[in-house]
Write a protein that holds these residues in place. Structure first.
Motif, short mmCIF file in Angstrom:
data_model
loop_
_atom_site.label_atom_id
_atom_site.label_comp_id
_atom_site.label_asym_id
_atom_site.label_seq_id
_atom_site.Cartn_x
_atom_site.Cartn_y
_atom_site.Cartn_z
N ARG A 191 31.70 37.94 27.08
CA ARG A 191 31.32 37.64 28.46
C ARG A 191 32.49 38.01 29.38
N VAL A 192 32.19 38.69 30.45
CA VAL A 192 33.19 39.01 31.46
C VAL A 192 33.14 37.91 32.51
N VAL A 193 34.29 37.29 32.75
CA VAL A 193 34.37 36.18 33.69
C VAL A 193 35.32 36.52 34.84
N GLU A 194 35.05 35.92 35.98
CA GLU A 194 35.93 36.03 37.14
C GLU A 194 36.68 34.72 37.28
N ALA A 195 37.89 34.79 37.78
CA ALA A 195 38.67 33.57 38.03
C ALA A 195 37.87 32.65 38.94
N GLY A 196 37.79 31.38 38.57
CA GLY A 196 37.07 30.40 39.35
C GLY A 196 35.61 30.25 38.96
N PRO A 234 40.27 30.21 34.58
CA PRO A 234 41.40 30.31 35.50
C PRO A 234 41.83 31.74 35.76
N VAL A 235 41.30 32.69 34.99
CA VAL A 235 41.66 34.10 35.12
C VAL A 235 40.41 34.96 35.00
N SER A 236 40.52 36.21 35.41
CA SER A 236 39.44 37.18 35.23
C SER A 236 39.70 37.99 33.96
N GLY A 237 38.61 38.28 33.24
CA GLY A 237 38.74 39.08 32.04
C GLY A 237 37.53 38.92 31.14
N GLU A 238 37.72 39.26 29.86
CA GLU A 238 36.63 39.21 28.88
C GLU A 238 36.95 38.17 27.80
N VAL A 239 35.97 37.33 27.51
CA VAL A 239 36.12 36.34 26.45
C VAL A 239 36.12 37.07 25.11
#
Length: 130
Positions: free
Chosen positions: A50-55, A73-78
């Protein structure tokens, strides 16, 4: 006062970040957060890749008192999740900065962990909320 390790960074929403030094971070919730929640009975882990954005909400922790969204707390990929929490969610209470981690994230290119709160700033945030 909550335990606040010196090697971590923190989000204002009480997640911690350990920079693994290889472009990845390990994420969990702080000692203060687990203390406020009480006895954790369930952890909904984020999906791998999953790609997540900070917040952005990416996990959920349920306790005997409440359910609380956990925010990345950060943007990136799980890239990894702590499967042990499925059978032993209480690990979040017992060892929030160690075995109670929730996910590992490969940082997006433009992410700087240093933008998060350092331990001193996080300690001030916790003190203001008490």
């Amino acid at each position: 006062m909550s335990n606040i390790p010196e090697n971590l960074r923190f989000a204002k929403s009480h997640e911690w970040v350990l920079d693994n030094g290889d472009g990845t971070v390990t994420v969990g919730i702080s000692d203060h957060a687990q203390d406020l929640l009480g006895d954790v009975v369930f952890v909904e882990l984020p999906d791998l890749e999953r790609v997540v954005e900070a917040g952005e909400e990416f996990s959920l922790v349920e306790s005997v008192k409440a359910a609380s969204d956990i925010y990345s707390p950060v943007s990136g990929e799980v890239i990894a999740v702590n499967d042990r929490l499925e059978d032993a969610p209480e690990t979040v209470n017992e060892d929030p900065f160690g075995e109670g981690w929730i996910a590992r994230i490969r940082l997006a290119d433009d992410v700087a962990v240093d933008d998060l709160l350092d331990p001193s700033a996080y300690a001030n945030l916790v003190a203001e909320s008490e």
